[in-house]
Design an enzyme around this catalytic site. Structure first.
Site, PDB file in Angstrom:
ATOM      1  CG  HIS A 164      -0.190   0.190   2.527  1.00  0.00           C
ATOM      2  ND1 HIS A 164       0.266  -0.899   3.253  1.00  0.00           N
ATOM      3  CD2 HIS A 164       0.201   1.284   3.241  1.00  0.00           C
ATOM      4  CE1 HIS A 164       0.882  -0.466   4.346  1.00  0.00           C
ATOM      5  NE2 HIS A 164       0.855   0.859   4.363  1.00  0.00           N
TER       6      HIS A 164
ATOM      7  CG  HIS B  12      -3.525   0.118   5.280  1.00  0.00           C
ATOM      8  ND1 HIS B  12      -2.865  -1.076   5.277  1.00  0.00           N
ATOM      9  CD2 HIS B  12      -2.783   0.935   6.086  1.00  0.00           C
ATOM     10  CE1 HIS B  12      -1.787  -0.997   6.033  1.00  0.00           C
ATOM     11  NE2 HIS B  12      -1.703   0.198   6.531  1.00  0.00           N
TER      12      HIS B  12
ATOM     13  CG  HIS C 197       4.840   4.713   4.289  1.00  0.00           C
ATOM     14  ND1 HIS C 197       4.126   5.329   5.286  1.00  0.00           N
ATOM     15  CD2 HIS C 197       4.288   3.483   4.155  1.00  0.00           C
ATOM     16  CE1 HIS C 197       3.187   4.519   5.734  1.00  0.00           C
ATOM     17  NE2 HIS C 197       3.250   3.395   5.071  1.00  0.00           N
TER      18      HIS C 197
ATOM     19  CG  HIS D 148       1.315   0.695  12.420  1.00  0.00           C
ATOM     20  ND1 HIS D 148       1.904   1.926  12.508  1.00  0.00           N
ATOM     21  CD2 HIS D 148       1.807   0.130  11.292  1.00  0.00           C
ATOM     22  CE1 HIS D 148       2.710   2.103  11.482  1.00  0.00           C
ATOM     23  NE2 HIS D 148       2.683   1.021  10.736  1.00  0.00           N
TER      24      HIS D 148
ATOM     25  CE1 TYR E 257       5.896   3.767   7.746  1.00  0.00           C
ATOM     26  CE2 TYR E 257       5.879   3.199  10.078  1.00  0.00           C
ATOM     27  CZ  TYR E 257       5.197   3.428   8.887  1.00  0.00           C
ATOM     28  OH  TYR E 257       3.833   3.307   8.849  1.00  0.00           O
TER      29      TYR E 257
ATOM     30  CD  GLU F 174       4.419   0.184   7.253  1.00  0.00           C
ATOM     31  OE1 GLU F 174       3.617   0.332   6.304  1.00  0.00           O
ATOM     32  OE2 GLU F 174       4.057   0.151   8.438  1.00  0.00           O
TER      33      GLU F 174
END
Lengths: 307, 307, 307, 307
Positions: free
Chosen positions: A153, A199, A214, A246, A255, A265
């Protein structure tokens, strides 16, 4: 309601030195280098991806993202979404098949946040790298570095989150999986999915249009995240933050930056989404915990370093 | 082509002693006990599942599976699939809302392999156990045993794989993710998905109709599979095989039996599927490796112990 | 009471085809090939080991173990243990420095179980492979296969366990960490340590003298054990059993065979021992669970295939 | 040369609110509460430890460490080390058996860095919590929180590192496993071991005497470190840094604070040490990487927050 958009298909990133960039994405991150075109663009993919490529590197004076593309189910979905994009009020550019090596025709539009997106239905499909689809082994033995499995993503910073959400929801059939809402009820972050993933693209509210935060790549396990961190250190790669978890998506992450300053990431895990799920909501005053679940505060760099 | 079938919604299993069964599914496997109905049926779910329940235990003289259900997107999908099932030539039974506690109306039919399946569109949705969807923590602190995250799929043994595949593909919109094919070209195993998961239901060819091989539950990591094995030993639970990896799906797994002799699997990992993926094909002479990637041979029990 | 024996220093194994053996120990198991001597013997080590080598392969018509050696603290310990071995009643052979490339003088004796053991105080010490001891990175990037970290221990089958225990305890200063005792009170398995490890050498009672069960190598994690199993399958290597956990030591393990039929183990974990710990005792009727904690029964092969 | 000092035996910490401290060490960290004495001190241990206790909490107005103790092999070692400590020039205090509940007589001295240390030879030995040493299961099912396995080491800040090293090496038989050396050749950090562990106690150069940096506890896996981080967040516990890896020892770690401000570490992994190993040396200009391998820089808090 799903509209036939399947997954992130590719991202084109601007890099300032191609050799350094290839060393980063191929040797450190473990993407498979698959092609180079007449323009000098280099094509790579994660080893589990069946399509020909998912990352395109273009040499440029400035870093950043040129565009992100989604693969749709078939040509008729592409045709129909084209019509709906125009109806939504967007200019839709047509890019002929072959402009990206091995990719069918693409249609391109600029979202209200200022980011360029593409849709396409066809791409050469050589299958999973090194194992194929006939009695496939568990994994190929010659993977390098972080062994990134797939382009997963992008997270993008821009201004008009509401209209962009309306575009992705109503036209492209994405669902809102997770959101951050401020005390006034304004959505300041939206994590959108066209799949079961937490996501496929995400947006964070920001005064400027079209900024790139990112590109994210999937690893298999938390142990792979550790080894990614080790490799970042061994190669003197610039780190942003991690390993950590997260709050949003609950994925486990690290990251870092490519040699041009584009943030990457690599992560594993992440919640599962189905279209009948209520969105998960984080209060903006919990943003620190939402982003970095352990530290419960944001580092300045994460908020301000964009390309 | 997706038709609006989202995911496995529940499985009803026959158990011969309810107290022992609850101890097994709740205390050992870590499912959350959520209800008991007037018939004495006990309802459970994995902690990450948002719907009210996914496992129903019914006391009976014989073990086995009563039925497996899929949740569809909404009522209109349910209505339309009802019509298509009838058109396919199946008898479709209507079960009123509330027959299962908290579940909307279901429609039931028998697949050509002799197994009963259900579809439904509505179920009470209390959300993820212990964390909810507002600033959710990573996991609830009071989970037990194996901490099974969700009911994932069933593997069923039956005779008419071809017609069952036609039913799941053409009427229900499933894709063939993976298959085992014998030297004559007959498909002897089919792994079907309505999602990104490597399988939502699977069938293996067998002379008898309607046999149940196992119900499978998802764990987060390979370390969880180890701890599942440890708990199986500590509780003197009957083990089938594992920890090991599958060739098919590449998931990491352990098999064992509930006190009534129904086989359970807990597993993690597994390949990702999208509808544009070619099916993965295993040759039947590689069946041992396809099923148990490390041992490369089947144990007799895996093939013959069914309920 | 510790007597200055530090650790397993090396094992010399007989292999029937040197090229195949090197492919197995170096490319599959990931040992570092460090030397070859005039006799054609090949020397290898695990990458974390500081001494020059820990495995010596000798081509022969029959598989098996020539000898296992322990490194002692210094020359004066070696001298003093020499005296005690003679006093114990053993013939002690002296092997001059350099007979094994880079190894100081060794003394050799045959234990009451019929196995040859050696002691030595000096070996070239090039340090950890690839990282050294000045600002060392976490691990070298060019490791292969299973990435075995060190030669850890041997398990040997033989008849006279009691006298061998007396030898290791009273002369060599080993402790009994764990044992299996039959209903008559006879010790049928003994796991002996000269360190904090759950075993540095182990013996199982067997009517024949001098049989070799396996040489074991340490991996870092349970995930490494999974990947070892994957590699065993990918390379068509003969597997014995695993991945699983031991009851004894609680280590996590997989067993397989080198091309000559010598059994290898790779494992991670394992309990910690200190000299004030009471031995852990397993009842012989629990031998299945003691050896294979999940299956709780022995496979025939584990008991009978020896070299 | 080993002198019979086996391992860290206990640490006595000052806490400002006993109920909060017990909630922290027992419920969050998962230590087993084993006793409370007439003075109100609370005793805890890690579940794998065989001795009665390893942590003693004492209520006080200020946080910090009262003393750290090592267990020695037996009474005659204790006697002999007593003599050598006096000869080294230290005042040795005798504390009678029973002053700590279940502990034999202790001798206490102050190291040149200003920290109080104790030696003792006897402590009640109830064995591993919940599994014992007869056919022991892999782990007890009722562990809480982080499931800390053992008290592992302390890191202490003080001035006279050289004399303290001489004391630990020459009198107590510790080895220097790892060190940080500044450009002038001064050792500014020393990691000392009496075992195979990368450190049993460590010192960092600091202008003040007798400061406490952290008490460290061992976890089994990197996944346990992740879950420790999750629990730190869920319980609103103050975090210092992590999850990350150390360069020194290469262990994987997370740091946080107890409610009184004493720093704790939980970690897994770590290099193996034998007495014939050369010390590993880090250059002081690499101190950031030596301490936090991924970030390669120290956070201010790590250097300055001491109790």
């Amino acid at each position: 309601m799903k509209k036939g958009v399947m997954r992130p298909g590719h991202v084109q990133l601007r890099v300032m030195d191609m050799d350094e960039a290839v060393a980063h994405y191929r040797d450190l991150m473990g993407l498979i280098e698959v092609d180079k075109d007449a323009q000098g663009r280099v094509y790579l993919k994660g080893w589990t991806e069946v399509d020909k490529f998912s990352v395109v590197l273009r040499e440029s004076d400035t870093p950043g993202m040129d565009f992100m593309a989604f693969k749709v189910l078939n040509e008729s979905v592409l045709e129909s979404l084209h019509g709906e994009l125009v109806e939504f009020g967007l200019d839709v550019e047509q890019i002929p098949a072959g402009e990206l090596s091995g990719c069918g025709r693409r249609i391109r539009f600029v979202a209200p946040t200022g980011h360029s997106f593409e849709l396409f239905a066809e791409k050469e499909q050589p299958g999973r790298y090194g194992i194929g689809n006939h009695n496939p082994e568990a994994w190929p033995r010659d993977l390098r570095g972080m062994k990134a499995q797939r382009f997963d993503h992008c997270l993008l910073y821009g201004d008009d989150l509401d209209e962009t959400y309306r575009l992705f929801r109503d036209v492209l059939g994405f669902d809102l999986c997770e959101q951050v809402v401020d005390p006034e009820g304004t959505r300041v972050a939206q994590f959108l999915t066209c799949s079961m993933k937490a996501h496929d693209v995400a947006f964070i509210k920001h005064p400027e249009k079209g900024r790139f935060h990112h590109a994210s790549f999937f690893l298999e396990t938390w142990e792979d995240v550790l080894r990614a961190g080790d490799l970042i250190s061994m190669t003197d790669t610039s780190i942003d933050i991690g390993p950590t978890r997260h709050g949003i998506t609950h994925g486990q992450t690290i990251y870092f930056f490519d040699p041009s300053g584009n943030r990457n990431e690599v992560f594993c895990g992440g919640d599962v989404f189905y279209p009948d799920h209520e969105p998960i909501t984080w209060d903006a005053e919990k943003l620190g915990k939402a982003i970095f679940y352990h530290d419960r505060q944001l580092n300045e760099r994460f908020l301000t370093v964009l390309t």
